[in-house]
Write a protein that holds these residues in place. Structure first.
Motif, PDB file in Angstrom:
ATOM      1  N   ILE A  89      -0.240   5.752 -21.844  1.00 13.53           N
ATOM      2  CA  ILE A  89       0.619   4.919 -21.004  1.00 13.53           C
ATOM      3  C   ILE A  89      -0.149   4.614 -19.725  1.00 13.53           C
ATOM      4  O   ILE A  89      -0.689   5.521 -19.086  1.00 13.53           O
ATOM      5  N   ARG A  90      -0.177   3.345 -19.346  1.00 12.27           N
ATOM      6  CA  ARG A  90      -0.861   2.929 -18.126  1.00 12.27           C
ATOM      7  C   ARG A  90       0.114   2.204 -17.209  1.00 12.27           C
ATOM      8  O   ARG A  90       1.000   1.495 -17.665  1.00 12.27           O
ATOM      9  N   TYR A  91      -0.095   2.410 -15.910  1.00 16.01           N
ATOM     10  CA  TYR A  91       0.707   1.746 -14.890  1.00 16.01           C
ATOM     11  C   TYR A  91      -0.239   1.061 -13.912  1.00 16.01           C
ATOM     12  O   TYR A  91      -1.327   1.565 -13.640  1.00 16.01           O
ATOM     13  N   GLU A  92       0.192  -0.053 -13.364  1.00 21.08           N
ATOM     14  CA  GLU A  92      -0.591  -0.714 -12.335  1.00 21.08           C
ATOM     15  C   GLU A  92      -0.139  -0.217 -10.967  1.00 21.08           C
ATOM     16  O   GLU A  92       0.994   0.250 -10.798  1.00 21.08           O
ATOM     17  N   ASP A  93      -1.031  -0.321  -9.982  1.00 14.79           N
ATOM     18  CA  ASP A  93      -0.700   0.097  -8.626  1.00 14.79           C
ATOM     19  C   ASP A  93       0.436  -0.757  -8.070  1.00 14.79           C
ATOM     20  O   ASP A  93       0.569  -1.935  -8.399  1.00 14.79           O
ATOM     21  N   MET A  94       1.241  -0.144  -7.224  1.00 16.88           N
ATOM     22  CA  MET A  94       2.302  -0.868  -6.523  1.00 16.88           C
ATOM     23  C   MET A  94       1.627  -1.816  -5.536  1.00 16.88           C
ATOM     24  O   MET A  94       0.896  -1.370  -4.656  1.00 16.88           O
ATOM     25  N   GLU A  95       1.829  -3.094  -5.692  1.00 14.66           N
ATOM     26  CA  GLU A  95       1.173  -4.082  -4.840  1.00 14.66           C
ATOM     27  C   GLU A  95       2.029  -4.367  -3.602  1.00 14.66           C
ATOM     28  O   GLU A  95       2.270  -3.476  -2.827  1.00 14.66           O
ATOM     29  N   ASN A 113       0.820  -1.218   0.000  1.00 13.86           N
ATOM     30  CA  ASN A 113       0.000   0.000   0.000  1.00 13.86           C
ATOM     31  C   ASN A 113       0.853   1.267   0.000  1.00 13.86           C
ATOM     32  O   ASN A 113       0.646   2.163   0.814  1.00 13.86           O
ATOM     33  N   VAL A 114       1.784   1.361  -0.922  1.00 13.43           N
ATOM     34  CA  VAL A 114       2.669   2.517  -1.013  1.00 13.43           C
ATOM     35  C   VAL A 114       1.877   3.703  -1.573  1.00 13.43           C
ATOM     36  O   VAL A 114       1.171   3.573  -2.576  1.00 13.43           O
ATOM     37  N   GLN A 115       1.983   4.851  -0.889  1.00  9.97           N
ATOM     38  CA  GLN A 115       1.280   6.054  -1.305  1.00  9.97           C
ATOM     39  C   GLN A 115       2.212   7.252  -1.233  1.00  9.97           C
ATOM     40  O   GLN A 115       3.096   7.302  -0.384  1.00  9.97           O
ATOM     41  N   PHE A 116       1.960   8.222  -2.097  1.00  8.45           N
ATOM     42  CA  PHE A 116       2.598   9.522  -2.009  1.00  8.45           C
ATOM     43  C   PHE A 116       1.634  10.411  -1.233  1.00  8.45           C
ATOM     44  O   PHE A 116       0.459  10.507  -1.576  1.00  8.45           O
ATOM     45  N   ILE A 117       2.141  11.069  -0.200  1.00 18.64           N
ATOM     46  CA  ILE A 117       1.331  11.946   0.642  1.00 18.64           C
ATOM     47  C   ILE A 117       1.822  13.376   0.433  1.00 18.64           C
ATOM     48  O   ILE A 117       3.007  13.669   0.611  1.00 18.64           O
ATOM     49  N   PHE A 118       0.905  14.271   0.072  1.00 19.22           N
ATOM     50  CA  PHE A 118       1.201  15.685  -0.114  1.00 19.22           C
ATOM     51  C   PHE A 118       0.624  16.431   1.075  1.00 19.22           C
ATOM     52  O   PHE A 118      -0.559  16.298   1.388  1.00 19.22           O
ATOM     53  N   CYS A 119       1.464  17.221   1.749  1.00 25.29           N
ATOM     54  CA  CYS A 119       1.072  17.898   2.983  1.00 25.29           C
ATOM     55  C   CYS A 119       1.235  19.407   2.826  1.00 25.29           C
ATOM     56  O   CYS A 119       2.158  19.862   2.163  1.00 25.29           O
ATOM     57  N   ASP A 120       0.342  20.158   3.488  1.00 26.37           N
ATOM     58  CA  ASP A 120       0.558  21.596   3.594  1.00 26.37           C
ATOM     59  C   ASP A 120       1.255  21.838   4.936  1.00 26.37           C
ATOM     60  O   ASP A 120       1.909  20.946   5.464  1.00 26.37           O
ATOM     61  N   ASP A 154       3.521   1.222 -10.140  1.00 23.68           N
ATOM     62  CA  ASP A 154       4.723   0.429 -10.362  1.00 23.68           C
ATOM     63  C   ASP A 154       5.247   0.724 -11.763  1.00 23.68           C
ATOM     64  O   ASP A 154       4.597   0.413 -12.757  1.00 23.68           O
ATOM     65  N   ASP A 155       6.419   1.340 -11.836  1.00 28.12           N
ATOM     66  CA  ASP A 155       6.995   1.746 -13.118  1.00 28.12           C
ATOM     67  C   ASP A 155       7.330   0.546 -14.006  1.00 28.12           C
ATOM     68  O   ASP A 155       7.379   0.669 -15.225  1.00 28.12           O
ATOM     69  N   ASP A 156       7.555  -0.609 -13.408  1.00 32.02           N
ATOM     70  CA  ASP A 156       7.896  -1.797 -14.192  1.00 32.02           C
ATOM     71  C   ASP A 156       6.683  -2.408 -14.891  1.00 32.02           C
ATOM     72  O   ASP A 156       6.837  -3.331 -15.688  1.00 32.02           O
TER      73      ASP A 156
END
Length: 183
Positions: free
Chosen positions: A110-116, A80-87, A99-101
């Motif tokens: 271009i489509r990418y699948e979620d990082m599992e 469940n890897v996520q990028f979190i943007f904070c103020d 997942d870039d691979d």
């Protein structure tokens, strides 16, 4: 007879001490980042994206290599890897990492699948190539800090600092430079 009892007690104490020390995990999962790219994309005069005008920034993208090293004697899990943007005070946006691979070219996109789930064996390291992109430019322009969040094998949430940013001076429109070579 007394020596036999002392021997049995010593064996039991040694076994118990070995079991206790075996249950203690001395290592940890070390996370670092490499080859990180932050990119705003703007439309040109011939492009169209719903809700955006020519030369307007329509997408923000981050790509990075998440380097994981497991220094413990047990396998570690990252999920469940996520990028979190904070103020300045709170989280304002969270987006699942892609997942870039797993990049696929489908219908001129271009489509990418979620990082599992990533399993990291003991005393080894792996590289995860991950990325995120969003069209929520208003929220990105309010961002002050970017974090990576994941869950470990015990489903405990962990956060790792990625970068402090200040996009308050980022223009919404990016016009091409005028060609002055033939002037």
């Amino acid at each position: 007879m007394g020596e036999a009892i002392i021997g049995v007690i010593g064996t039991l104490l040694g076994t118990l001490l070995g079991w206790i020390l075996g249950r203690i995990d001395f290592g940890k999962l070390t996370v670092s980042f490499n080859n990180t790219i932050y990119n705003f994309s703007a439309l040109d005069e011939l492009s169209y994206y719903p809700g955006f005008k020519p030369f307007e920034i329509y997408q923000y993208e981050i790509s990075t290599t998440m380097q994981l090293y497991n220094s413990s004697s047990t396998n570690q899990v990252v999920r469940n890897v996520q990028f979190i943007f904070c103020d300045d005070k709170r989280d304002i946006l969270s987006i699942d990492a892609k997942d870039d691979d797993t990049r696929q070219f489908v219908a001129r996109t271009i489509r990418y699948e979620d990082m599992e789930i990533a399993n990291i064996p003991s005393y080894t390291g792996i590289d995860l190539k991950i990325r995120v992109y969003t069209n929520d430019i208003d929220t990105i322009l309010k961002t002050k800090k970017i974090m990576i969040q994941y869950k470990n094998q015990k489903l405990k949430t962990k956060r790792v600092f990625l970068k402090n940013v200040d996009y308050s001076n980022q223009p919404r429109f990016v016009f091409p430079e005028e060609d002055t070579t033939n002037a």
